[in-house]
Design a protein around this motif. Structure first.
Motif, mmCIF file in Angstrom:
data_model
loop_
_atom_site.group_PDB
_atom_site.id
_atom_site.type_symbol
_atom_site.label_atom_id
_atom_site.label_comp_id
_atom_site.label_asym_id
_atom_site.label_seq_id
_atom_site.Cartn_x
_atom_site.Cartn_y
_atom_site.Cartn_z
ATOM 1 N N GLY A 168 -7.696 1.749 1.300
ATOM 2 C CA GLY A 168 -6.871 1.655 0.102
ATOM 3 C C GLY A 168 -6.958 0.282 -0.545
ATOM 4 O O GLY A 168 -7.560 -0.654 -0.015
ATOM 5 N N GLY A 213 0.816 -1.206 0.000
ATOM 6 C CA GLY A 213 0.000 0.000 0.000
ATOM 7 C C GLY A 213 0.848 1.254 0.000
ATOM 8 O O GLY A 213 2.039 1.220 0.346
ATOM 9 N N THR A 228 0.484 7.177 2.699
ATOM 10 C CA THR A 228 -0.088 8.523 2.567
ATOM 11 C C THR A 228 0.256 9.358 3.798
ATOM 12 O O THR A 228 0.620 8.813 4.851
ATOM 13 C CB THR A 228 -1.612 8.437 2.435
ATOM 14 O OG1 THR A 228 -2.133 7.860 3.644
ATOM 15 C CG2 THR A 228 -2.013 7.573 1.244
#
Length: 319
Positions: A186, A145, A148
């Motif tokens: 996600g 992933g 962020t």
């Protein structure tokens, strides 16, 4: 157009800032240590100052964040690289090959490992406001992933709790829920959702995986395993291989061999004793399979690993 570019640049800058912040926090808590089990349940920190050779180990359900340096994992024939920009999430126990790819004395590889509480995942999924993407039908139980700013910020706050231990009992669960929430939102969270969802094929296979993990020293009958999973034998084989990149028997063998190696290294077992302890009936078969799996006979392998000049293995993270 300009606003879009400015927003993208702002996101990149925020991400880099949180990456550096998380790396600094981990480094300050680690000092010269290589592995540290923290006071936060399920959370550990890791540090390596040089690349490591490939190491066979098992990743348990969890999230690993590497804000500095990089690591690589092979699951079957698929390679996963995680670094400052990517984390890895594992949804079930997976025998893998792992190593630190980038690390130096000046810029060590730093990692934050968080064990996943599947009941916490189910609790979050029960809330209607969380919308999770469907997992591709052929995706394994490991995924990568994007780190962020929001995800990294939560990781920073989790590590910050080590400075205020009195806050850990109340806040650690809340922050870990936020981290899981970020993962689930996600693409990397899709397979995790499937494994945690009662009745899903992935959840049924996860039951079979859990049984083997808890009973790897016992004889394995695939028909009985299929009953535990509530699936047909061929369906179990298909989905088991999809999630783990191996068959149930191969999975059991890898767990047995890894456990035998641990017994010889940490508890002083000889090869024959370790073989019988993990379920082998023939020491000859154990020696043959061990040599094929680890590259050399059991006791020679253990002596090499325990010798003073042996290279450090990529041990500890999510294992």
């Amino acid at each position: 157009m300009r606003n879009t570019k400015e927003k993208a640049a702002l996101k990149v800058n925020k991400t880099r800032g949180f990456q550096a912040e998380l790396a600094q926090k981990i480094a300050s808590f680690m000092g010269k240590e290589e592995n540290r089990t923290t006071e936060i349940p399920g959370v550990s920190l890791h540090r390596r100052t040089a690349p490591t050779p490939p190491c066979r180990m098992t990743y348990h359900p969890g999230i690993i964040v590497v804000p500095q340096g990089s690591k690589r994992v092979n699951l079957g024939r698929t390679s996963f690289i995680y670094d400052e920009s990517h984390f890895v999430v594992t949804a079930v126990d997976l025998p893998i090959v792992s190593w630190v790819a980038e690390a130096t004395e000046q810029v060590p590889c730093l990692a934050l490992s968080i064990k996943l509480d599947i009941s916490m995942v189910r609790e979050l999924l029960s809330r209607e406001e969380i919308h999770v993407a469907e997992a591709p039908s052929d995706s394994p139980a490991m995924s990568i992933g994007e780190t962020t700013p929001e995800f990294l910020n939560a990781c920073c706050r989790l590590v910050d709790l080590l400075q205020t231990p009195q806050d850990i009992p109340f806040l650690s669960g809340l922050i870990q829920r936020e981290i899981i929430y970020r993962v689930l939102r996600g693409r990397a969270g899709a397979r995790l959702r499937a494994v945690a969802t009662l009745g899903d094929q992935s959840h049924r296979v996860a039951k079979a995986i859990a049984w083997i993990t808890a009973n790897y020293a016992k004889p394995l009958h695939v028909e009985e395993l299929a009953q535990i999973a509530g699936m047909g034998v061929s369906t179990l084989h298909h989905h088991f291989r999809m999630l783990t990149a191996m068959s149930p028997l191969q999975y059991q063998k890898q767990l047995r061999l890894q456990s035998a190696r641990t017994l010889m290294m940490n508890k002083g077992f000889d090869a024959s004793s370790a073989a019988f302890e993990v379920g082998y009936e023939s020491a000859t078969q154990f020696n043959r399979e061990y040599s094929r799996f680890f590259g050399q006979p059991p006791m020679r392998d253990v002596r090499a690993l325990l010798s003073p000049g042996a290279p450090k293995l990529e041990l500890g993270v999510a294992s």
